[in-house]
Write an enzyme that holds these catalytic residues in place. Sequence first.
Site, PDB file in Angstrom:
ATOM      1  CD  GLU A 155      -2.806  -1.371   2.754  1.00 44.97           C
ATOM      2  OE1 GLU A 155      -2.318  -0.323   3.237  1.00 44.97           O
ATOM      3  OE2 GLU A 155      -3.524  -2.182   2.615  1.00 44.97           O
ATOM      4  CD  GLU A 260      -5.209  -7.486   2.098  1.00 47.59           C
ATOM      5  OE1 GLU A 260      -5.992  -6.979   2.564  1.00 47.59           O
ATOM      6  OE2 GLU A 260      -3.979  -6.742   2.159  1.00 47.59           O
TER       7      GLU A 260
END
Length: 370
Positions: A155, A260
């Site tokens: 991220e 995820e």
Amino acid sequence: MLRTSLTFILLTIIFSSQKPKKNGVKDLFKESFYIGVAVNGQQVSGKEAGALPLIEEHFNSLSPENGLKWSLVHPKPEVYSFDFGDAYVALGEKMDAFTIGHCLVWHQQVPNWVFENESGEPLDKDKLLARMEDHIQTVAGRYKGKIDGWDVVNEVFNEDGTFRESKWYQIAGKDFIKNAFRKAYEVDPAAELYYNDYNVWKASKRAGILKLAKEMKAEGIRVDAIGMQGHYTLGGPSLDEIEKGIIEIAEAGFKVVITELDVDVLPRPNNSEGADLNINFANSPEYNPFVNGISPEAEAKLAQRYADLFQLFQKHKDKITRVTLWGLHDGKSWLNNFPVRGRTNYPLLFDRDLKLKEDVFAKLKVVSKQ
């Protein structure tokens, strides 16, 4: 002799009366991609009753939800905690699972000391990179040959494709990303190396990710796959948007991993998207409508959403190597607290009683045969 014969007969009756064990989710897609699950400490240790049998029956890949993040595995400069990690990789070995390490470098769940000297002043670039590389050497080195793939960096992009102004980036620029991948490869060249992010379905964010990934590849830095975090809702993103991301990543020369996956069934304030943990709202009845159980309508939509998603993944099984659910069951999902704290959410394949959602499973069964 008579007693032995009676015992044999009784055992034969017992075993013949048992129904054959139904296939797990992993078995439905065994010819397509790994089916993974993110696990926590209670599940890995066996302290959560009933969890391990489900994990072993339905999944052939494991991810650690939090246990290998910096703040837990390396909380102080000279202190490492490997209790979770050792138990986690032991479970992976027992299951012969494709075991993932998550994650080596992230802007969250990392202690402030990482970026500071003994006086509390910011480290310079070289010292920060050295500290990061030492962490990678210690953690990835400990599990060399036992972890099959690492989320090396997590991220680092904003939604518009620019770099996130994290402490990592403020001190070291994008070199911290490149050095992390170089070091991870040096430590364990047999492990797959991933860049992982949310909202990769957004063209602007994906453009930034792929620009960097191709730049690293051109410099001889190995990046095997881009992790598309699948934090979706019942209504979005669209299948077309997700598909464009899968195709673009593959055309750029990288594998795709769905890292995820979950489906938020609850309304969100301001239509917030993705998984930015800085976004958080207080609980309210408006955003927590299913305290006493999910409605039949929402349950049907959830089953169809999973069916549609897996149908898309099946379509691109030549590009996708793994699909990982972010949590084992609804009761332990992070979505009970994001983006609204204290909600009752229903985003996974198993409910709070650790029972497989039969409607979802039935639809996945149909999809797997297509």
